[in-house]
Design a protein around this motif. Sequence first.
Motif, PDB file in Angstrom:
ATOM      1  N   LYS A   9      -6.175  15.736   2.794  1.00  0.00           N
ATOM      2  CA  LYS A   9      -6.765  15.681   1.469  1.00  0.00           C
ATOM      3  C   LYS A   9      -6.490  14.341   0.783  1.00  0.00           C
ATOM      4  N   SER A  10      -7.454  13.905   0.013  1.00  0.00           N
ATOM      5  CA  SER A  10      -7.308  12.643  -0.724  1.00  0.00           C
ATOM      6  C   SER A  10      -7.087  12.877  -2.215  1.00  0.00           C
ATOM      7  N   THR A  11      -7.137  14.136  -2.629  1.00  0.00           N
ATOM      8  CA  THR A  11      -6.845  14.485  -4.023  1.00  0.00           C
ATOM      9  C   THR A  11      -6.034  15.775  -4.039  1.00  0.00           C
ATOM     10  N   VAL A  12      -5.342  15.997  -5.135  1.00  0.00           N
ATOM     11  CA  VAL A  12      -4.583  17.231  -5.289  1.00  0.00           C
ATOM     12  C   VAL A  12      -4.500  17.564  -6.776  1.00  0.00           C
ATOM     13  N   TYR A  13      -4.541  18.837  -7.087  1.00  0.00           N
ATOM     14  CA  TYR A  13      -4.395  19.304  -8.468  1.00  0.00           C
ATOM     15  C   TYR A  13      -2.974  19.828  -8.650  1.00  0.00           C
ATOM     16  N   VAL A  14      -2.313  19.391  -9.708  1.00  0.00           N
ATOM     17  CA  VAL A  14      -0.925  19.762  -9.960  1.00  0.00           C
ATOM     18  C   VAL A  14      -0.823  20.343 -11.369  1.00  0.00           C
ATOM     19  N   TRP A  15      -0.047  21.404 -11.480  1.00  0.00           N
ATOM     20  CA  TRP A  15       0.059  22.141 -12.746  1.00  0.00           C
ATOM     21  C   TRP A  15       1.484  22.142 -13.272  1.00  0.00           C
ATOM     22  N   ASN A  16       1.586  22.127 -14.602  1.00  0.00           N
ATOM     23  CA  ASN A  16       2.876  22.319 -15.264  1.00  0.00           C
ATOM     24  C   ASN A  16       3.909  21.293 -14.802  1.00  0.00           C
ATOM     25  N   VAL A  17       3.549  20.028 -14.871  1.00  0.00           N
ATOM     26  CA  VAL A  17       4.431  18.965 -14.391  1.00  0.00           C
ATOM     27  C   VAL A  17       5.616  18.781 -15.343  1.00  0.00           C
ATOM     28  N   ASN A  18       6.790  18.722 -14.767  1.00  0.00           N
ATOM     29  CA  ASN A  18       8.024  18.446 -15.500  1.00  0.00           C
ATOM     30  C   ASN A  18       8.295  16.946 -15.378  1.00  0.00           C
ATOM     31  N   TRP A  19       7.874  16.184 -16.383  1.00  0.00           N
ATOM     32  CA  TRP A  19       8.035  14.734 -16.332  1.00  0.00           C
ATOM     33  C   TRP A  19       9.429  14.329 -16.795  1.00  0.00           C
ATOM     34  N   HIS A  20      10.068  13.445 -16.051  1.00  0.00           N
ATOM     35  CA  HIS A  20      11.348  12.870 -16.473  1.00  0.00           C
ATOM     36  C   HIS A  20      11.134  11.662 -17.368  1.00  0.00           C
ATOM     37  N   LEU A  21       9.967  11.035 -17.244  1.00  0.00           N
ATOM     38  CA  LEU A  21       9.499   9.997 -18.157  1.00  0.00           C
ATOM     39  C   LEU A  21       8.219  10.497 -18.806  1.00  0.00           C
ATOM     40  N   GLU A  22       7.860   9.942 -19.925  1.00  0.00           N
ATOM     41  CA  GLU A  22       6.636  10.345 -20.599  1.00  0.00           C
ATOM     42  C   GLU A  22       5.429  10.050 -19.708  1.00  0.00           C
ATOM     43  N   VAL A  49       4.252   6.972 -17.174  1.00  0.00           N
ATOM     44  CA  VAL A  49       4.157   7.194 -15.734  1.00  0.00           C
ATOM     45  C   VAL A  49       2.825   6.701 -15.179  1.00  0.00           C
ATOM     46  N   LYS A  50       1.739   7.044 -15.846  1.00  0.00           N
ATOM     47  CA  LYS A  50       0.425   6.727 -15.286  1.00  0.00           C
ATOM     48  C   LYS A  50       0.131   5.232 -15.255  1.00  0.00           C
ATOM     49  N   GLU A  51       0.943   4.449 -15.974  1.00  0.00           N
ATOM     50  CA  GLU A  51       0.757   2.998 -15.973  1.00  0.00           C
ATOM     51  C   GLU A  51       1.624   2.303 -14.925  1.00  0.00           C
ATOM     52  N   LEU A  52       2.510   3.054 -14.288  1.00  0.00           N
ATOM     53  CA  LEU A  52       3.409   2.453 -13.305  1.00  0.00           C
ATOM     54  C   LEU A  52       2.665   2.040 -12.043  1.00  0.00           C
ATOM     55  N   LYS A  53       3.077   0.917 -11.487  1.00  0.00           N
ATOM     56  CA  LYS A  53       2.534   0.481 -10.205  1.00  0.00           C
ATOM     57  C   LYS A  53       3.396   1.057  -9.082  1.00  0.00           C
ATOM     58  N   GLY A  54       2.772   1.283  -7.944  1.00  0.00           N
ATOM     59  CA  GLY A  54       3.510   1.812  -6.807  1.00  0.00           C
ATOM     60  C   GLY A  54       3.838   3.280  -6.920  1.00  0.00           C
ATOM     61  N   LEU A  55       3.055   4.023  -7.691  1.00  0.00           N
ATOM     62  CA  LEU A  55       3.272   5.455  -7.853  1.00  0.00           C
ATOM     63  C   LEU A  55       3.000   6.174  -6.531  1.00  0.00           C
ATOM     64  N   GLN A  56       3.859   7.163  -6.211  1.00  0.00           N
ATOM     65  CA  GLN A  56       3.713   7.942  -4.984  1.00  0.00           C
ATOM     66  C   GLN A  56       3.935   9.421  -5.267  1.00  0.00           C
ATOM     67  N   VAL A  57       3.430  10.271  -4.366  1.00  0.00           N
ATOM     68  CA  VAL A  57       3.737  11.697  -4.437  1.00  0.00           C
ATOM     69  C   VAL A  57       4.253  12.173  -3.091  1.00  0.00           C
ATOM     70  N   GLU A  68      -3.467   6.602  -6.364  1.00  0.00           N
ATOM     71  CA  GLU A  68      -4.427   5.694  -6.988  1.00  0.00           C
ATOM     72  C   GLU A  68      -4.481   5.912  -8.490  1.00  0.00           C
ATOM     73  N   SER A  69      -4.457   7.190  -8.904  1.00  0.00           N
ATOM     74  CA  SER A  69      -4.490   7.490 -10.337  1.00  0.00           C
ATOM     75  C   SER A  69      -4.032   8.927 -10.584  1.00  0.00           C
ATOM     76  N   VAL A  70      -3.515   9.155 -11.805  1.00  0.00           N
ATOM     77  CA  VAL A  70      -3.143  10.492 -12.267  1.00  0.00           C
ATOM     78  C   VAL A  70      -3.855  10.738 -13.586  1.00  0.00           C
ATOM     79  N   GLU A  71      -4.629  11.805 -13.640  1.00  0.00           N
ATOM     80  CA  GLU A  71      -5.421  12.093 -14.845  1.00  0.00           C
ATOM     81  C   GLU A  71      -5.072  13.483 -15.375  1.00  0.00           C
TER      82      GLU A  71
END
Length: 344
Positions: free
Chosen positions: A260-273, A277-285, A297-300
């Motif tokens: 899969k090239s996309t994934v839907y994620v629910w109820n994320v517990n963010w340690h940073l706002e 997070v979405k502006e960070l470079k080199g983001l991985q899952v 590539e992006s988190v929306e």
Amino acid sequence: MKRVVVGLSGGVDSFYTAYLLKERGYEVIPVFFRLTQKASPEKAQKAAELLGLKLSVIDLTDQFQKEVIDYFVRYYRKGLTPNPCAVCNRKIKLNYLYLLMKEFGADFIATGHYARVVFSKEWGKHLVLRGKDRRKEQSYFLSLVEQRVFERLLLPLGEFTKDEVIKRAKAIGFPFESESQDICFIEGDYVSFVEQFVKPPPGLFVLKDGTVVGRHKGYHRYTVGQRRGLGISYGKPLYVVEIDAENNRVILGGKEDVLKSTVYVWNVNWHLEYEKVKELKGLQVQVRYRSRPVPVESVEYLKNGFYYVKLAAKVDAPAPGQVCAFYSGDLLLGGGEITKQGEG
């Protein structure tokens, strides 16, 4: 002298954690959480005695049943793949260590996780990094834990490898034995455990277009991405693509169908706002404990707690119910629950 409440299971990791903290000058308060009726504090008691410490035994069987075991069974009933260790860390282990810290008038809590806690000057808060032992590191299982806990959490094993911990613990008299990697509350296989509570009947194996290719033995026996053990003879290897619990079907497809090239994620517990997070470079899952991180590539943010994650490379079989952990390099940013796989 600073006081620290240490979760002492009786295993080598929690033992050496307590030993290191004692050597570093902390007043160590070891506690054993009884999570099931069969759980015995005997090994933890011996570990505490070896360290010259007095063990407290805390009964959390009712809480563990409600927050972890019931959740585990409920998810299999729905055709989902639960992650009991990540949920237990948030709801039970670290949660109750944090509460006991206040009760005991302690300054910190500690566990034997192979991960690191650091204070980030850039973000102005305590955050978790991957442990140095890449084969063992366990930051993934801390992704659901609330960030406020990290301000009081000590993880001394994050700087060591598992082999180093075993060697050092043996050298100071710890009677190390091989350790099981199974889920702590299950004796035997998970299928037999689930069937104590729910036993879905046999049903159909079908392809994505609805073509029947065989019969399954109960959808709770299968997980997304599984290839072996299907018992089906077909022209090409088949993989579990989806568990349709409502219609008692297990949907199969080729390898291309579980990438899969996309994934839907629910109820994320963010340690940073999230906005940061979405502006960070080199983001991985990372979509499973043993899976490799995949670039993002992006988190929306969509609505009602759902996020749409577009990947820069395909990920193998993200299973609904599992934890999707977000990283920037070694820095853990948080985690949430995979709800569906998205597009191939």
